[in-house]
Write a protein that holds these residues in place. Structure first.
Motif, PDB file in Angstrom:
ATOM      1  N   GLY A   1       0.839  -1.310  -0.209  1.00  0.00           N
ATOM      2  CA  GLY A   1       0.047  -0.081  -0.059  1.00  0.00           C
ATOM      3  C   GLY A   1       0.824   1.335  -0.132  1.00  0.00           C
ATOM      4  N   ILE A   2       2.184   1.381  -0.524  1.00  0.00           N
ATOM      5  CA  ILE A   2       2.723   2.402  -0.353  1.00  0.00           C
ATOM      6  C   ILE A   2       2.058   3.492  -1.280  1.00  0.00           C
ATOM      7  N   ASP A   3       2.202   4.707  -1.196  1.00  0.00           N
ATOM      8  CA  ASP A   3       1.807   5.890  -2.159  1.00  0.00           C
ATOM      9  C   ASP A   3       2.506   6.043  -3.331  1.00  0.00           C
ATOM     10  N   VAL A   4       3.830   6.036  -2.979  1.00  0.00           N
ATOM     11  CA  VAL A   4       4.846   6.609  -4.302  1.00  0.00           C
ATOM     12  C   VAL A   4       6.000   5.567  -3.923  1.00  0.00           C
ATOM     13  N   ILE A   5       6.679   5.279  -5.065  1.00  0.00           N
ATOM     14  CA  ILE A   5       7.922   4.575  -5.391  1.00  0.00           C
ATOM     15  C   ILE A   5       8.785   5.584  -5.962  1.00  0.00           C
ATOM     16  N   LEU A   6       9.890   5.920  -5.332  1.00  0.00           N
ATOM     17  CA  LEU A   6      10.923   6.672  -5.994  1.00  0.00           C
ATOM     18  C   LEU A   6      12.010   5.707  -6.583  1.00  0.00           C
ATOM     19  N   VAL A   7      12.220   5.569  -7.796  1.00  0.00           N
ATOM     20  CA  VAL A   7      13.303   4.905  -8.521  1.00  0.00           C
ATOM     21  C   VAL A   7      14.564   5.892  -8.426  1.00  0.00           C
ATOM     22  N   GLY A   8      15.047   5.958  -7.112  1.00  0.00           N
ATOM     23  CA  GLY A   8      16.052   7.029  -6.891  1.00  0.00           C
ATOM     24  C   GLY A   8      17.396   6.527  -7.663  1.00  0.00           C
ATOM     25  N   ASP A   9      18.156   7.693  -7.702  1.00  0.00           N
ATOM     26  CA  ASP A   9      19.547   7.647  -8.213  1.00  0.00           C
ATOM     27  C   ASP A   9      20.542   7.244  -7.211  1.00  0.00           C
ATOM     28  N   SER A  10      19.740   7.007  -5.815  1.00  0.00           N
ATOM     29  CA  SER A  10      20.614   6.215  -4.791  1.00  0.00           C
ATOM     30  C   SER A  10      20.859   4.898  -5.356  1.00  0.00           C
ATOM     31  N   ALA A  11      20.179   4.486  -6.241  1.00  0.00           N
ATOM     32  CA  ALA A  11      20.760   3.167  -6.905  1.00  0.00           C
ATOM     33  C   ALA A  11      22.367   3.164  -7.255  1.00  0.00           C
ATOM     34  N   SER A  12      22.801   4.123  -7.389  1.00  0.00           N
ATOM     35  CA  SER A  12      24.293   4.374  -7.578  1.00  0.00           C
ATOM     36  C   SER A  12      25.057   3.664  -6.558  1.00  0.00           C
ATOM     37  N   ASN A  13      24.462   4.123  -5.301  1.00  0.00           N
ATOM     38  CA  ASN A  13      25.118   3.725  -4.121  1.00  0.00           C
ATOM     39  C   ASN A  13      24.698   2.269  -3.669  1.00  0.00           C
ATOM     40  N   VAL A  14      23.477   2.179  -3.535  1.00  0.00           N
ATOM     41  CA  VAL A  14      22.956   0.859  -2.964  1.00  0.00           C
ATOM     42  C   VAL A  14      22.986  -0.385  -4.004  1.00  0.00           C
ATOM     43  N   MET A  15      22.564   0.017  -5.228  1.00  0.00           N
ATOM     44  CA  MET A  15      22.522  -0.956  -6.083  1.00  0.00           C
ATOM     45  C   MET A  15      24.026  -1.423  -6.729  1.00  0.00           C
ATOM     46  N   ALA A  16      24.802  -0.278  -7.129  1.00  0.00           N
ATOM     47  CA  ALA A  16      26.038  -0.399  -7.940  1.00  0.00           C
ATOM     48  C   ALA A  16      27.269  -0.406  -7.022  1.00  0.00           C
ATOM     49  N   GLY A  17      27.073   0.317  -5.817  1.00  0.00           N
ATOM     50  CA  GLY A  17      28.200   0.143  -4.946  1.00  0.00           C
ATOM     51  C   GLY A  17      29.059   1.603  -5.198  1.00  0.00           C
ATOM     52  N   HIS A  18      28.617   2.845  -5.789  1.00  0.00           N
ATOM     53  CA  HIS A  18      29.455   3.719  -5.878  1.00  0.00           C
ATOM     54  C   HIS A  18      29.360   4.589  -4.582  1.00  0.00           C
ATOM     55  N   GLU A  19      30.376   5.403  -4.539  1.00  0.00           N
ATOM     56  CA  GLU A  19      30.054   6.215  -3.259  1.00  0.00           C
ATOM     57  C   GLU A  19      29.219   7.416  -3.271  1.00  0.00           C
ATOM     58  N   THR A  20      29.242   7.939  -4.709  1.00  0.00           N
ATOM     59  CA  THR A  20      28.082   8.872  -4.850  1.00  0.00           C
ATOM     60  C   THR A  20      26.964   8.488  -5.893  1.00  0.00           C
ATOM     61  N   THR A  21      26.084   9.455  -6.114  1.00  0.00           N
ATOM     62  CA  THR A  21      25.165   9.323  -6.960  1.00  0.00           C
ATOM     63  C   THR A  21      25.477   9.596  -8.203  1.00  0.00           C
ATOM     64  N   LEU A  22      26.499  10.226  -8.599  1.00  0.00           N
ATOM     65  CA  LEU A  22      27.121  10.857  -9.950  1.00  0.00           C
ATOM     66  C   LEU A  22      27.224   9.844 -10.833  1.00  0.00           C
ATOM     67  N   PRO A  23      27.975   8.700 -10.736  1.00  0.00           N
ATOM     68  CA  PRO A  23      28.192   7.922 -11.974  1.00  0.00           C
ATOM     69  C   PRO A  23      27.116   7.239 -12.483  1.00  0.00           C
ATOM     70  N   ILE A  24      26.044   7.046 -11.788  1.00  0.00           N
ATOM     71  CA  ILE A  24      24.716   6.303 -12.570  1.00  0.00           C
ATOM     72  C   ILE A  24      24.295   6.933 -13.787  1.00  0.00           C
ATOM     73  N   THR A  25      23.980   6.211 -14.878  1.00  0.00           N
ATOM     74  CA  THR A  25      23.683   6.960 -16.132  1.00  0.00           C
ATOM     75  C   THR A  25      22.182   6.603 -16.379  1.00  0.00           C
ATOM     76  N   LEU A  26      21.558   7.425 -17.384  1.00  0.00           N
ATOM     77  CA  LEU A  26      20.343   7.352 -17.981  1.00  0.00           C
ATOM     78  C   LEU A  26      19.792   5.920 -18.117  1.00  0.00           C
ATOM     79  N   ASP A  27      20.702   5.275 -18.945  1.00  0.00           N
ATOM     80  CA  ASP A  27      20.166   3.734 -19.224  1.00  0.00           C
ATOM     81  C   ASP A  27      20.214   3.084 -18.119  1.00  0.00           C
ATOM     82  N   GLN A  28      21.076   3.189 -17.144  1.00  0.00           N
ATOM     83  CA  GLN A  28      21.053   2.262 -16.174  1.00  0.00           C
ATOM     84  C   GLN A  28      19.835   2.574 -15.303  1.00  0.00           C
TER      85      GLN A  28
END
Ligand code: KIV
Length: 271
Positions: free
Chosen positions: A43-70
């Motif tokens: 029942g969550i109202d909103v899901i954000l596909v955050g660029d925090s994926a760069s940290n928590v999914m890809a293991g980067h130190e910042t959100t900067l490296p993640i690409t638009l394709d990713q």
């Protein structure tokens, strides 16, 4: 449920109505099908596909490296899972700062290729021209002020923002400018609670906080933090609802032990 028996979807209008009647908005990040399905079903109202994926999914130190394709890949998986909630996708660093045409093109890719319901971008008056152009094309835009992780090298630290009056006044001005430009919702990250409450009371649109206190219109947390998958990140604003790092680690150790001891598979677990 709608009159046709289908699940009633959360829209940007739903969030606006929630603000009007004082119902708080719940938002979590997600990056894959399975977790998004659980959150949507719960029942969550909103899901954000955050660029925090760069940290928590890809293991980067910042959100900067993640690409638009990713980001589009993550968003496609989340959108496939969601029957009810609103799905918003972050424009990653470098996909919108160039000019408003670039911002529009990146937003259109997210809407067309992922089937998202809107985009989020970071910044104040410097992104207003882009917001007008994106909204003008029919794409809902969520703003993001306060701690804006894509600018981490400009600020140098992840500490609380806008504690001083000058920065607080600038944030308030920017929040109004973003609303004028047409955003449907604003995220405020890591700012004093009193400032969060003031912005939420001055704006007509919903304001969702992460470390912005209880006076805003809703809350967002990064999924990995809220579920205790990350263990070395403990800001004051974070409430952990599970300790999955420990639980998964224990389950893994048990599995390893069962394999090594030949306990798994048992007679009943084979053909
Ligand atoms: O990328 C993200 O997870 C975010 C939230 C912190 C709001 O922008």
């Amino acid at each position: 449920m709608s009159v046709h028996g289908e699940v009633k979807r959360v829209t940007t209008n739903t969030l606006q109505s929630m603000k009007m009647r004082g119902e708080k908005i719940s938002m979590l990040t997600a990056y894959d099908f399975s977790m998004a399905r659980i959150f949507d079903d719960a029942g969550i109202d909103v899901i954000l596909v955050g660029d925090s994926a760069s940290n928590v999914m890809a293991g980067h130190e910042t959100t900067l490296p993640i690409t638009l394709d990713q980001m589009i890949y993550h968003a496609q998986s989340v959108v496939r899972a969601c029957l009810r909630c609103l799905v918003i996708v972050d424009l990653p660093f470098g996909s919108y700062q160039g000019n408003s045409k670039e911002a529009l093109n990146s937003s259109i890719r997210i809407m067309k290729e992922a089937g998202a319901h809107g985009i989020k971008l970071e910044g104040g008056d410097e992104v207003c021209e882009s917001i007008k152009r994106i909204v003008g094309a029919g794409v809902p835009v969520m703003g993001h002020l306060g701690l804006t992780p894509q600018s981490i090298y400009k600020f140098g630290t992840y500490t609380v923002r806008a504690k001083e009056e000058e920065e607080a006044e600038r944030l308030i001005k920017n929040a109004h400018a973003l609303e004028e430009a047409g955003i449907f919702c604003l995220v405020l990250e890591k700012i004093p609670a009193a400032l969060g409450a003031r912005v939420a009371s001055e704006l007509r649109i919903p304001v969702i906080g992460i470390g912005a206190g209880g006076g805003v219109d809703g809350q967002v947390l990064v999924m990995h933090d809220m579920l205790g998958i990350t263990k070395d990140f403990s800001p004051r604003f974070l409430r952990r609802y599970l300790n999955l790092y420990e639980e998964i680690s224990n389950a893994t150790k048990q599995y390893i032990g069962d394999v090594k001891s030949k306990d798994f598979p048992s007679e009943k677990e084979q053909y």
